[in-house]
Design a protein around this motif. Structure first.
Motif, PDB file in Angstrom:
ATOM      1  N   ASP A   1       0.859  -1.348  -0.142  1.00 30.58           N
ATOM      2  CA  ASP A   1      -0.093   0.061   0.017  1.00 30.58           C
ATOM      3  C   ASP A   1       0.898   1.361   0.015  1.00 30.58           C
ATOM      4  N   LYS A   2       0.417   2.191  -0.932  1.00 29.53           N
ATOM      5  CA  LYS A   2       1.431   3.503  -0.940  1.00 29.53           C
ATOM      6  C   LYS A   2       2.624   3.130  -1.314  1.00 29.53           C
ATOM      7  N   ALA A   3       3.020   2.069  -2.340  1.00 35.46           N
ATOM      8  CA  ALA A   3       4.438   1.853  -2.695  1.00 35.46           C
ATOM      9  C   ALA A   3       4.990   3.074  -3.589  1.00 35.46           C
ATOM     10  N   PHE A   4       3.972   3.722  -4.360  1.00 39.89           N
ATOM     11  CA  PHE A   4       4.238   4.582  -5.568  1.00 39.89           C
ATOM     12  C   PHE A   4       4.153   6.114  -5.119  1.00 39.89           C
ATOM     13  N   ASP A   5       3.384   6.277  -3.804  1.00 34.97           N
ATOM     14  CA  ASP A   5       2.860   7.513  -3.552  1.00 34.97           C
ATOM     15  C   ASP A   5       3.879   8.664  -3.534  1.00 34.97           C
ATOM     16  N   LYS A   6       5.095   8.535  -3.019  1.00 36.79           N
ATOM     17  CA  LYS A   6       6.316   9.521  -3.065  1.00 36.79           C
ATOM     18  C   LYS A   6       6.877   9.861  -4.368  1.00 36.79           C
ATOM     19  N   LEU A   7       6.458   9.139  -5.196  1.00 36.67           N
ATOM     20  CA  LEU A   7       7.180   9.267  -6.734  1.00 36.67           C
ATOM     21  C   LEU A   7       6.635  10.239  -7.407  1.00 36.67           C
ATOM     22  N   SER A   8       6.938  11.475  -6.888  1.00 41.69           N
ATOM     23  CA  SER A   8       5.923  12.541  -7.557  1.00 41.69           C
ATOM     24  C   SER A   8       6.402  12.957  -8.976  1.00 41.69           C
ATOM     25  N   LYS A   9       7.787  12.851  -9.235  1.00 41.24           N
ATOM     26  CA  LYS A   9       8.481  13.223 -10.417  1.00 41.24           C
ATOM     27  C   LYS A   9       8.454  11.944 -11.512  1.00 41.24           C
ATOM     28  N   LEU A  10       7.737  10.942 -11.049  1.00 41.69           N
ATOM     29  CA  LEU A  10       7.839   9.810 -12.009  1.00 41.69           C
ATOM     30  C   LEU A  10       7.264   9.970 -13.384  1.00 41.69           C
ATOM     31  N   GLU A  11       7.934   9.555 -14.509  1.00 42.18           N
ATOM     32  CA  GLU A  11       7.421   9.911 -15.691  1.00 42.18           C
ATOM     33  C   GLU A  11       7.323   8.409 -16.447  1.00 42.18           C
ATOM     34  N   LYS A  12       7.854   7.320 -16.012  1.00 42.13           N
ATOM     35  CA  LYS A  12       7.606   6.110 -16.729  1.00 42.13           C
ATOM     36  C   LYS A  12       7.818   5.065 -15.666  1.00 42.13           C
ATOM     37  N   ILE A  13       6.922   4.037 -15.874  1.00 38.46           N
ATOM     38  CA  ILE A  13       6.987   2.902 -14.787  1.00 38.46           C
ATOM     39  C   ILE A  13       6.602   1.716 -15.632  1.00 38.46           C
ATOM     40  N   PHE A  14       7.218   0.629 -15.605  1.00 40.21           N
ATOM     41  CA  PHE A  14       7.378  -0.787 -16.261  1.00 40.21           C
ATOM     42  C   PHE A  14       7.002  -1.779 -15.502  1.00 40.21           C
ATOM     43  N   LEU A  15       5.940  -2.638 -15.633  1.00 40.67           N
ATOM     44  CA  LEU A  15       5.360  -3.531 -14.894  1.00 40.67           C
ATOM     45  C   LEU A  15       4.932  -4.806 -15.542  1.00 40.67           C
ATOM     46  N   THR A  16       4.969  -4.871 -16.790  1.00 42.72           N
ATOM     47  CA  THR A  16       4.522  -6.049 -17.440  1.00 42.72           C
ATOM     48  C   THR A  16       5.293  -7.355 -17.365  1.00 42.72           C
ATOM     49  N   GLY A  17       4.895  -8.460 -17.525  1.00 46.67           N
ATOM     50  CA  GLY A  17       5.494  -9.627 -17.308  1.00 46.67           C
ATOM     51  C   GLY A  17       5.678 -10.361 -15.767  1.00 46.67           C
ATOM     52  N   ASN A  18       4.823  -9.673 -14.772  1.00 48.98           N
ATOM     53  CA  ASN A  18       4.667 -10.042 -13.591  1.00 48.98           C
ATOM     54  C   ASN A  18       3.170 -10.529 -13.265  1.00 48.98           C
ATOM     55  N   PRO A  19       3.443 -11.687 -12.337  1.00 52.13           N
ATOM     56  CA  PRO A  19       1.908 -12.516 -12.337  1.00 52.13           C
ATOM     57  C   PRO A  19       1.024 -11.826 -11.406  1.00 52.13           C
ATOM     58  N   TRP A  20       0.584 -10.490 -11.666  1.00 51.43           N
ATOM     59  CA  TRP A  20      -0.244  -9.721 -10.830  1.00 51.43           C
ATOM     60  C   TRP A  20      -1.375 -10.649 -10.426  1.00 51.43           C
ATOM     61  N   ASP A  21      -1.929 -10.576  -9.216  1.00 53.56           N
ATOM     62  CA  ASP A  21      -3.016 -11.412  -8.702  1.00 53.56           C
ATOM     63  C   ASP A  21      -4.335 -10.512  -8.602  1.00 53.56           C
ATOM     64  N   CYS A  22      -5.084 -10.583  -9.632  1.00 55.64           N
ATOM     65  CA  CYS A  22      -6.096  -9.672  -9.768  1.00 55.64           C
ATOM     66  C   CYS A  22      -7.338 -10.024  -8.806  1.00 55.64           C
ATOM     67  N   THR A  23      -7.303 -11.358  -8.264  1.00 54.93           N
ATOM     68  CA  THR A  23      -8.468 -11.756  -7.295  1.00 54.93           C
ATOM     69  C   THR A  23      -8.261 -11.318  -5.873  1.00 54.93           C
ATOM     70  N   CYS A  24      -7.054 -10.843  -5.811  1.00 53.25           N
ATOM     71  CA  CYS A  24      -6.619 -10.456  -4.221  1.00 53.25           C
ATOM     72  C   CYS A  24      -6.835  -8.922  -3.899  1.00 53.25           C
ATOM     73  N   ASN A  25      -7.410  -8.625  -2.885  1.00 54.71           N
ATOM     74  CA  ASN A  25      -7.692  -7.189  -2.722  1.00 54.71           C
ATOM     75  C   ASN A  25      -6.316  -6.393  -2.377  1.00 54.71           C
ATOM     76  N   ASP A  26      -5.230  -7.147  -2.270  1.00 55.89           N
ATOM     77  CA  ASP A  26      -3.934  -6.061  -2.124  1.00 55.89           C
ATOM     78  C   ASP A  26      -3.583  -5.681  -3.505  1.00 55.89           C
ATOM     79  N   ILE A  27      -4.280  -6.042  -4.639  1.00 53.01           N
ATOM     80  CA  ILE A  27      -4.108  -5.365  -5.955  1.00 53.01           C
ATOM     81  C   ILE A  27      -4.810  -3.979  -6.109  1.00 53.01           C
ATOM     82  N   LEU A  28      -5.609  -3.812  -5.240  1.00 51.96           N
ATOM     83  CA  LEU A  28      -6.594  -2.325  -5.484  1.00 51.96           C
ATOM     84  C   LEU A  28      -5.817  -1.264  -5.450  1.00 51.96           C
ATOM     85  N   TYR A  29      -4.675  -1.139  -4.386  1.00 49.93           N
ATOM     86  CA  TYR A  29      -3.991   0.125  -4.545  1.00 49.93           C
ATOM     87  C   TYR A  29      -3.192   0.386  -5.636  1.00 49.93           C
TER      88      TYR A  29
END
Length: 324
Positions: free
Chosen positions: A172-200
């Motif tokens: 939770d709040k993992a990316f909240d302080k990255l105020s200058k972020l222009e690019k983020i790359f997240l593909t290729g991970n087994p994101w679990d979209c059945t779990c409520n931890d993914i909601l953030y």
């Protein structure tokens, strides 16, 4: 009696010369393995099959390239004294862990490349001192989770590369302080979209997509092929329970075992690494490797020549003492 005196002087000169070579054997011009450019302050030690970081890297080095070697671990003092570094590449090694504090002296670092290693986790606060960091490459590792607040101090970060790991969610709040972020790359991970931890992450990605942040729409759920940012609270209603997240044995199992006969006790498969942690065993941060002052063939040859000359000088002294 001048013979022994000359021989003793020769011993001192040879010792001083060899020690000087050993202490300065980082750069090729001094018999080391790395290419050093005094004008650009660039030290390139890439693709040398190194199992340890060369000693005596110049303290004013601006760029240090260690990619394509066989580094499997680092001492926590690996980069001490290199506060001028702005670029550090550990890309394409065999790193399995990072010791806590290993980057703490790199307060001017702007570009950190640790991609294509074998990292399964990161120590808490590992990036806390890197407040000038703008580029962070962590892709193609085996990261299964991220520590809470691991990116909180990276307020100047512009690009974060996390693709092709084993992440199922982020804290939770993992990316909240990255105020200058222009690019983020997240593909290729087994994101679990059945779990409520993914909601953030889903809500954060949706917000950043609306703001025009690049790369956010490529993160897809492990099942169903749906984009993470499209996941609703109804779809991610389950509590998150992942295997091997604790080494504790449930109380109910202990009670059952205590009341059973020895013949009835089932075998409980406990992973070796969890069993070691349960007993308080920990791997050392850094295993001993070859002496760093002898990182090149020339270093070995220099050592052999040193001992040959020492032996000759000793025989020379003995010869003159017998004549005296």
């Amino acid at each position: 009696m001048m013979g022994p005196v000359l021989a003793a002087c020769l011993l001192i000169i040879l010792s001083t010369a060899w020690i000087s070579q050993a202490n300065g054997a980082t750069c090729k011009k001094d018999g080391g393995v790395c290419t050093c450019n005094d004008q650009t302050k660039n030290v390139d030690c890439s693709y040398k099959e190194l199992t340890a970081i060369p000693s005596n890297i110049p303290t004013d080095t601006d760029r240090l390239v260690l990619q394509g070697n066989k580094l499997s671990s680092l001492p926590h003092t690996a980069f001490h004294g290199l506060s001028s570094l702005t670029y550090l590449s550990l890309f394409n090694n065999k790193l399995q862990t990072l010791p806590a504090g290993v980057f703490d002296e790199l307060k001017n670092l702007e570009n950190l490349r640790i991609q294509q290693n074998q990292l399964k986790s990161l120590p808490p606060k590992i990036f806390d001192k890197l407040t000038k960091l703008t580029l962070l490459y962590l892709e193609y590792n085996k990261l299964q989770s991220l520590p809470h607040g691991v990116f909180d101090k990276l307020t100047n970060l512009k690009e974060l590369w996390l693709q092709s790991n084993q992440l199922r969610s982020v804290p939770d709040k993992a990316f909240d302080k990255l105020s200058k972020l222009e690019k983020i790359f997240l593909t290729g991970n087994p994101w679990d979209c059945t779990c409520n931890d993914i909601l953030y992450m889903a809500k954060w990605l949706k917000k950043k997509q609306d703001e025009g942040l690049g790369g956010v729409d490529t993160a897809g759920c492990e099942e169903g092929g749906k984009a993470v940012l499209e996941i609703t609270e109804e779809e991610a209603a389950e509590d998150c329970v992942y295997p091997n997240t604790t080494t504790a044995i449930p109380t109910t199992i202990i009670t059952t075992l205590a009341s059973s006969n020895d013949d009835d006790i089932p075998e409980l498969p406990v992973p070796q690494e969890n069993f070691q942690k349960f007993l308080g065993y920990q791997e050392p941060d850094h295993l001993p490797t070859q002496p760093q002052c002898l990182m090149s063939i020339s270093g070995y040859l220099g050592l052999m020549m040193f001992f040959v000359l020492i032996s000759a000088a000793i025989l020379y002294v003995i010869h003159f003492l017998k004549k005296a």
